[in-house]
Design an enzyme around this catalytic site. Structure first.
Site, PDB file in Angstrom:
ATOM      1  N   ASN A 181     -19.808  25.491   1.724  1.00  0.00           N
ATOM      2  CA  ASN A 181     -19.475  25.894   3.090  1.00  0.00           C
ATOM      3  C   ASN A 181     -20.543  25.428   4.068  1.00  0.00           C
ATOM      4  OD1 ASN A 181     -17.012  27.093   2.842  1.00  0.00           O
ATOM      5  ND2 ASN A 181     -17.732  29.190   3.006  1.00  0.00           N
ATOM      6  N   ALA A 193     -20.345  23.277   7.750  1.00  0.00           N
ATOM      7  CA  ALA A 193     -20.565  24.093   8.945  1.00  0.00           C
ATOM      8  C   ALA A 193     -20.649  23.245  10.210  1.00  0.00           C
ATOM      9  CB  ALA A 193     -21.838  24.920   8.788  1.00  0.00           C
ATOM     10  N   GLU A 229     -22.272  30.526  22.390  1.00  0.00           N
ATOM     11  CA  GLU A 229     -21.127  30.908  21.568  1.00  0.00           C
ATOM     12  C   GLU A 229     -20.768  32.366  21.830  1.00  0.00           C
ATOM     13  OE1 GLU A 229     -21.712  29.919  17.460  1.00  0.00           O
ATOM     14  OE2 GLU A 229     -21.670  27.765  17.826  1.00  0.00           O
ATOM     15  N   HIS A 248     -12.040  33.676  11.594  1.00  0.00           N
ATOM     16  CA  HIS A 248     -12.385  32.818  12.722  1.00  0.00           C
ATOM     17  C   HIS A 248     -11.132  32.626  13.576  1.00  0.00           C
ATOM     18  CE1 HIS A 248     -13.939  29.527  15.111  1.00  0.00           C
ATOM     19  NE2 HIS A 248     -15.132  29.744  14.586  1.00  0.00           N
ATOM     20  N   ARG A 251     -15.691  37.603  17.765  1.00  0.00           N
ATOM     21  CA  ARG A 251     -14.648  36.880  17.038  1.00  0.00           C
ATOM     22  C   ARG A 251     -13.457  37.751  16.649  1.00  0.00           C
ATOM     23  NH1 ARG A 251     -18.303  32.850  13.182  1.00  0.00           N
ATOM     24  NH2 ARG A 251     -18.709  31.315  14.828  1.00  0.00           N
ATOM     25  N   HIS A 298     -13.004  33.415   7.396  1.00  0.00           N
ATOM     26  CA  HIS A 298     -14.180  32.593   7.682  1.00  0.00           C
ATOM     27  C   HIS A 298     -15.450  33.075   6.991  1.00  0.00           C
ATOM     28  CE1 HIS A 298     -16.502  29.677   9.863  1.00  0.00           C
ATOM     29  NE2 HIS A 298     -17.194  30.576  10.528  1.00  0.00           N
ATOM     30  N   GLU A 341     -24.347  34.264   2.032  1.00  0.00           N
ATOM     31  CA  GLU A 341     -23.111  35.008   2.292  1.00  0.00           C
ATOM     32  C   GLU A 341     -22.697  35.900   1.137  1.00  0.00           C
ATOM     33  OE1 GLU A 341     -18.500  34.182   3.776  1.00  0.00           O
ATOM     34  OE2 GLU A 341     -19.911  32.523   3.640  1.00  0.00           O
ATOM     35  N   ARG A 391     -20.068  39.518  12.000  1.00  0.00           N
ATOM     36  CA  ARG A 391     -21.229  38.649  12.173  1.00  0.00           C
ATOM     37  C   ARG A 391     -21.254  38.012  13.552  1.00  0.00           C
ATOM     38  NH1 ARG A 391     -21.784  33.095  11.599  1.00  0.00           N
ATOM     39  NH2 ARG A 391     -19.684  32.926  10.725  1.00  0.00           N
ATOM     40  N   SER A 407     -25.311  33.160  10.455  1.00  0.00           N
ATOM     41  CA  SER A 407     -25.189  33.009   9.006  1.00  0.00           C
ATOM     42  C   SER A 407     -26.197  32.005   8.450  1.00  0.00           C
ATOM     43  CB  SER A 407     -23.769  32.588   8.627  1.00  0.00           C
ATOM     44  OG  SER A 407     -23.384  31.432   9.342  1.00  0.00           O
TER      45      SER A 407
END
Length: 530
Positions: free
Chosen positions: A40, A44, A112, A227, A273, A330, A354, A365, A370
């Site tokens: 993952n 990213a 973000e 997500h 999110r 996600h 994770e 999160r 992360s």
């Protein structure tokens, strides 16, 4: 049987950070069921959050993290994360890690969702994971041995329950055993449990299932982040469209052109999110398509090269200014319970990234925390292991007893993976309720895995199904028990947060004496490590 000082299961950023920070005189083995670039982390698009700007500070970063995760945190851990994370990121900058820069040479910092300041460092626009993994790979010493294409299916424990190695199976079904006094799980999350996910196809929660079967504590498994924006073509999700796109000004609209986040949250597209994912899900339930309108973003293809390539590969004409999107699984906020350096309640077993439940993500999160967590806990764990030289030397000469008593019935072919993933998405997905969760739990329990056959007699795909079943059972039971909505856990029948009962109370799972045990605990770490 091969031996090492430290075995690391997984190949993502947390795994590599741990490996590179370990002393060069330790023999380190990294085992991955795929390839070293098949994680993952490597995929990213998003960046790393760190308060490195002059108008930013760690207090703001701390507050944003707590708000996004709805207060379900270990707050001391969060403060340490943002403080140590800032220092680690600045060190990476000094090392020459390829972070994007402005024309004047300063770091390019993005915005973000749920952040109060621009603090996201990216590499290659939307290829942060790939650039950072390549950077870390170059820093590994010759003391690191790679084992690729082997799935860890069992943790080896001695008669005292201490973890002292792993059993793996390669693609041909051949079993291999590796011994070490320190076994580190860095196997990532469990997005593969769901039909719609941003995760790499190999990410199915192996680390959590391995730890659970060995008797480690699992917590916060109900908190799964979906997500909001995965590319959605022909009824299927095709890959992640980074939150950075919304940070650059993209707007979420439905097929009538209505901005769907208007009046939903003050931050609109940059709301946390779970808020954005829930609203897109509702629109789709009403039969409406949802798009990211990118008309306000100049030089989109230059800023987001990998997203642009993904869109072109799937027939999306970016000149039309709209990218069709839908939510998908996600990130897991929960996982294997660890202390501040990554120790679990099983001696010799550690977890980072994770797969671990460190308490820093709460119920949801904060975007780009992360990779930060992987860097911080990977370094901490490595430093702790480095301080245990005498212990490591002592165990180098010890022959550990292998416990192969844990068995499973060969009834794994009773479900198809696609059906399983669809059921998870429908029953334990973005919006949940008691009826669907209970029906799914009943279905899982009807599969009835008995413990009368050793795992090493099964095929890799059968073991994979078994691990998926274990993880689904844990997630579903936790989601059923938490009778409130908080962060990534949204209950249609309990739509409000219930601070009077649920604030910081965790649902904890363990596999003991051949059965699953579940209980509530407000301070899991205090109970485990007191």
């Amino acid at each position: 049987m091969k031996k090492a000082d430290v075995i690391i299961v997984g190949s993502g950023l947390a795994a590599l950070q741990t490996a590179r920070e370990l002393s060069p005189d330790l023999n380190v083995m990294i085992i991955t069921k795929g390839q070293r670039r098949g994680s993952n982390s490597y995929m990213a698009q998003g960046g790393i959050a760190a308060a490195v700007a002059k108008d930013d500070n760690i207090v703001k970063h701390f507050q944003d993290t707590i708000e996004a995760g709805r207060g379900h945190h270990l707050e001391d851990e969060v403060m340490d994360l943002v403080k140590e994370g800032r220092e680690i990121v600045l060190k990476l900058v000094t090392e020459g890690a390829p972070f994007d820069r402005n024309r004047d040479g300063s770091l390019c910092l993005g915005m973000e969702g749920a952040h109060s300041a621009s603090r996201i460092l990216h590499c290659g626009g939307d290829e942060t994971g790939r650039f950072l993994i390549e950077h870390l790979l170059k820093t590994l010493t010759d003391a690191v041995t790679w084992i690729e294409g082997e799935m860890v299916f069992e943790l080896i424990q001695d008669s005292n329950g201490r973890c002292s190695g792993v059993n793996t199976m390669d693609r041909s079904g051949t079993v291999h055993s590796y011994m070490a006094p320190c076994v580190v799980l860095a196997a990532g999350g469990a997005g593969g449990l769901y039909s719609s996910t941003s995760n790499h196809p190999t990410v199915t929660g192996d680390g959590m299932a391995l730890a659970f079967r060995a008797g480690a504590y699992i917590a916060d498994a109900e908190f799964i982040q979906f997500h909001p924006t995965l590319l959605y073509v022909d009824g299927k999700t095709k890959g992640l469209v980074s939150e950075a796109v919304r940070g650059e000004g993209a707007q979420l609209v439905n097929d009538t052109g209505e901005r769907i986040m208007e009046g939903i949250h003050p931050l609109k597209e940059l709301a946390p999110r779970h808020v954005v994912a829930q609203e897109i899900f509702k629109q789709r339930q009403m039969g409406k398509e949802v798009y990211l309108s990118i008309n306000l973003i100049n030089n989109f293809e230059e800023k987001f090269p990998s997203i642009s390539a993904m869109c072109r590969e799937n027939g999306i004409d970016l000149s039309r200014g709209k990218i069709p999107v839908s939510p998908g699984c996600h990130f897991m906020m929960g996982g294997v319970v660890i202390d501040s350096v990554g120790k679990t309640n099983i001696e010799g077993l550690f977890a980072v990234g994770e797969v671990a439940c460190s308490g820093v993500h709460g119920a949801n999160r904060l975007a780009s925390n992360s990779l930060l967590e992987g860097l911080v806990y990977g370094k901490r764990l490595a430093q702790w292991i480095n301080s245990q030289k005498n212990l490591l030397i002592q165990y180098r000469s010890v022959e550990s007893e292998i416990n192969k008593d844990i068995k499973v019935k060969r009834s794994i072919n009773t479900f198809e993976v696609k059906e399983f993933q669809a059921r998870m998405m429908d029953s334990a997905g973005i919006i949940r309720d008691e009826v669907k969760l209970q029906a799914h739990l009943n279905w899982l329990q009807s599969i009835d895995f008995q413990h009368d056959e050793r795992l090493d007699t099964l095929q890799p795909n059968e073991i994979q199904k078994y691990f998926m079943w274990i993880n689904s059972l844990i997630v579903t039971k936790a989601a059923l028990l938490r009778t409130e909505s908080r962060g990534g856990h949204i209950r249609d029948d309990f739509p409000e947060e219930n601070d009077s009962f649920w604030m910081k109370r965790r649902i904890v799972h363990a596999f003991k004496d051949g059965e699953m045990r579940t209980w509530l605990d407000e301070q899991v770490k205090t109970k485990i490590y007191a």
